[in-house]
Design a protein around this motif. Structure first.
Motif, short mmCIF file in Angstrom:
data_model
loop_
_atom_site.label_atom_id
_atom_site.label_comp_id
_atom_site.label_asym_id
_atom_site.label_seq_id
_atom_site.Cartn_x
_atom_site.Cartn_y
_atom_site.Cartn_z
N GLN A 8 5.81 -26.57 5.02
CA GLN A 8 7.23 -26.98 4.95
C GLN A 8 7.84 -27.03 6.34
N LYS A 9 7.57 -26.03 7.16
CA LYS A 9 8.12 -25.98 8.52
C LYS A 9 7.64 -27.17 9.35
N SER A 10 6.39 -27.58 9.16
CA SER A 10 5.86 -28.69 9.93
C SER A 10 6.52 -30.02 9.57
N LEU A 11 7.24 -30.06 8.46
CA LEU A 11 7.89 -31.30 8.02
C LEU A 11 9.25 -31.54 8.65
N ASN A 12 9.75 -30.60 9.43
CA ASN A 12 11.05 -30.79 10.09
C ASN A 12 11.03 -32.09 10.88
N GLY A 13 12.04 -32.90 10.67
CA GLY A 13 12.13 -34.19 11.34
C GLY A 13 11.40 -35.31 10.61
N SER A 14 10.91 -35.02 9.44
CA SER A 14 10.21 -36.04 8.65
C SER A 14 11.10 -36.60 7.56
N ASN A 15 12.36 -36.79 7.87
CA ASN A 15 13.30 -37.32 6.88
C ASN A 15 12.84 -38.70 6.43
N GLY A 16 12.98 -38.96 5.17
CA GLY A 16 12.60 -40.25 4.62
C GLY A 16 11.17 -40.31 4.13
N ALA A 17 10.37 -39.29 4.42
CA ALA A 17 8.99 -39.28 3.93
C ALA A 17 9.00 -39.03 2.42
N SER A 18 8.02 -39.58 1.74
CA SER A 18 7.98 -39.43 0.28
C SER A 18 6.96 -38.40 -0.18
N ALA A 19 6.02 -38.06 0.70
CA ALA A 19 4.97 -37.11 0.33
C ALA A 19 4.37 -36.52 1.59
N VAL A 20 3.59 -35.47 1.40
CA VAL A 20 2.87 -34.87 2.52
C VAL A 20 1.41 -34.71 2.11
N LEU A 21 0.53 -35.05 3.05
CA LEU A 21 -0.90 -34.86 2.86
C LEU A 21 -1.31 -33.66 3.70
N VAL A 22 -1.93 -32.68 3.06
CA VAL A 22 -2.45 -31.50 3.74
C VAL A 22 -3.96 -31.60 3.66
N TYR A 23 -4.61 -31.66 4.83
CA TYR A 23 -6.05 -31.93 4.89
C TYR A 23 -6.76 -30.90 5.76
N VAL A 24 -7.93 -30.44 5.30
CA VAL A 24 -8.74 -29.48 6.02
C VAL A 24 -10.06 -30.16 6.41
N PRO A 25 -10.29 -30.39 7.72
CA PRO A 25 -11.50 -31.10 8.15
C PRO A 25 -12.70 -30.17 8.35
N HIS A 26 -13.04 -29.43 7.32
CA HIS A 26 -14.14 -28.47 7.41
C HIS A 26 -14.95 -28.50 6.10
N THR A 27 -16.26 -28.26 6.18
CA THR A 27 -17.11 -28.31 4.99
C THR A 27 -17.25 -26.97 4.28
N THR A 28 -16.71 -25.91 4.87
CA THR A 28 -16.78 -24.60 4.21
C THR A 28 -15.38 -24.00 4.05
N ALA A 29 -14.39 -24.88 3.92
CA ALA A 29 -13.01 -24.46 3.68
C ALA A 29 -12.36 -25.54 2.81
N GLY A 30 -11.21 -25.23 2.25
CA GLY A 30 -10.51 -26.21 1.43
C GLY A 30 -9.06 -25.81 1.24
N VAL A 31 -8.36 -26.60 0.47
CA VAL A 31 -6.98 -26.31 0.10
C VAL A 31 -6.82 -26.52 -1.40
N THR A 32 -5.88 -25.80 -1.95
CA THR A 32 -5.57 -25.93 -3.36
C THR A 32 -4.12 -25.56 -3.59
N ILE A 33 -3.60 -25.98 -4.72
CA ILE A 33 -2.26 -25.57 -5.15
C ILE A 33 -2.47 -24.59 -6.29
N GLN A 34 -1.83 -23.43 -6.14
CA GLN A 34 -2.00 -22.36 -7.12
C GLN A 34 -0.76 -21.49 -7.14
N GLU A 35 -0.68 -20.59 -8.09
CA GLU A 35 0.46 -19.68 -8.17
C GLU A 35 0.52 -18.80 -6.93
N HIS A 36 1.73 -18.68 -6.36
CA HIS A 36 1.87 -17.80 -5.21
C HIS A 36 2.89 -16.68 -5.45
N ALA A 37 3.35 -16.54 -6.67
CA ALA A 37 4.29 -15.47 -6.99
C ALA A 37 3.59 -14.11 -7.04
#
Length: 118
Positions: A8-37
């Motif tokens: 979210q912080k990295s998006l400062n100044g990205s007004n008008g954008a419709s989406a964000v792509l979060v990408y990990v360029p590694h073969t032994t790491a990844g990203v996911t969306i999950q519960e953070h509560a």
């Protein structure tokens, strides 16, 4: 590792954008969306992946000092990217959702690329 606030912080100044792509360029790491509560969810996910993909299998990908075949398989169950819509410059995640970086072969120095999409 919950990286939602960093994305979210990295998006400062990205007004008008419709989406964000979060990408990990590694073969032994990844990203996911999950519960953070509840931090127990991330620990449970990690334990489940370790149980499903056991370190003790007779792996073929074995290099001296780099015995990380299970890390490659675990990473393949995650994604190297997530795409999240934006709502007025904010991540349009559900109440309990967060973006998680998943490290399967570390600790290592990693990078996560965040791109605002118009």
């Amino acid at each position: 590792m919950d990286i939602t606030a960093m994305v979210q912080k990295s998006l400062n100044g990205s007004n008008g954008a419709s989406a964000v792509l979060v990408y990990v360029p590694h073969t032994t790491a990844g990203v996911t969306i999950q519960e953070h509560a509840d931090p127990a969810v991330a620990r449970d996910l990690e334990r489940a992946l370790e149980r499903v993909i056991d370190d003790d299998w007779s792996w073929q990908h074995i290099e001296e000092g780099e015995e990380n075949a299970p890390s490659h398989v675990r990473a393949s169950l995650m994604a190297p990217q997530v795409l999240v819509p934006l709502d007025e410059g904010k991540l349009a995640l559900g109440t309990y959702q967060g973006i998680f970086f998943c490290e399967f072969d570390g600790p290592r120095q990693r990078k996560v690329l965040v791109t605002a999409l118009d």
